[in-house]
Design a protein around this motif. Sequence first.
Motif, short mmCIF file in Angstrom:
data_model
loop_
_atom_site.label_atom_id
_atom_site.label_comp_id
_atom_site.label_asym_id
_atom_site.label_seq_id
_atom_site.Cartn_x
_atom_site.Cartn_y
_atom_site.Cartn_z
N THR A 6 -6.95 3.23 0.21
CA THR A 6 -7.58 2.27 -0.68
C THR A 6 -8.83 1.72 0.01
OG1 THR A 6 -6.23 0.44 0.19
CG2 THR A 6 -5.42 1.59 -1.75
N ALA B 45 0.84 -1.21 0.00
CA ALA B 45 0.00 0.00 0.00
C ALA B 45 0.87 1.25 0.00
CB ALA B 45 -0.93 0.01 1.21
N GLY C 136 -8.20 5.23 -3.72
CA GLY C 136 -8.13 4.13 -4.67
C GLY C 136 -8.93 2.94 -4.18
N GLY C 137 -8.74 1.79 -4.83
CA GLY C 137 -9.47 0.59 -4.44
C GLY C 137 -10.75 0.41 -5.23
#
Length: 309
Positions: free
Chosen positions: A134, A111, A250-251
């Motif tokens: 994320t 990460a 993000g993610g």
Amino acid sequence: MRDKIIGVDIGGTTIKMALFNNDQLIDKWVIPTLIDNNGESIPQDLIQSIRTKMAERGFSLAELRGIGIGVPGPVNDTTVKRAVNLGWKNLPLKKIIEDELQTVVTVLNDANAAALGELWQGSDEQYKNIVFATVGTGVGGGVIVDGKILNGKNASAGEIGHIPLKTSEERICGCGNKNCLECYGSATGMIQTMNQLSEFERVENTKEIFALAELGNLAAKQTIQETVDYLAQAFAGILNTLDPEELVIGGGVSEAGTAFLAPLEQALEQYLFPEIRNRLEIRKALLGNDAGIYGTAYHVLQCTGCAAE
């Protein structure tokens, strides 16, 4: 001249790899992650794949400036302290690869690598202070201060998903604690919330939740509202402490776009310190699954002992 860099992002299913000429991406490839026998073959698989790719491209190993490796778990400068999905514990990955390939190796959490990738190639802005989060199956992230990733004494800085929440119910987190942020703010948490709130609808993924919300489903709307509120409270705690230039999201859940990001931004407004409110850049991550390979390569570029000759 040592101007070639390898970026590596180790996942539970595949290992993404990239070859850079200094800051220029020139090749990408993927190999399977073989986790048999506690992932004992992975270091040699990496070594062999790097040897093969360099030979294919007509480069010698002597041209390597360094190799950056992202790992799913807490990592210090030399050792993978724990990578549950790979079966690793206290693995001296840096030394193993360096001894075989005779080049500098840097290791970091995956990460954190993604955060560095977004800092480096995710925006035209030359920011040095960002918070990267994320939101997917779990909630993770990375914190960058003055251009450097914050790793912490116990290699656990940036564990955004494990910020504790005060809630009306109890959910057990994968880390063993109760009511961590990712119990409620992740895709997994959203699905659980939706299925608790909905009397008739049962969902299996967040796409269904956002689709139902668009159709006016009250349980779906409430699920999104509750989820972004938990996330906003946790994110605001970090943002109010660090006062960064940018928040990058993000993610998988972020793929919902404005259906997720707009209510998240709105929720953030009520928790941000007044001097930060309306002055913080908030954006969706742009590099997707490539963020890790960019970030690990950039980690090599940042390395003071990896200067090109």
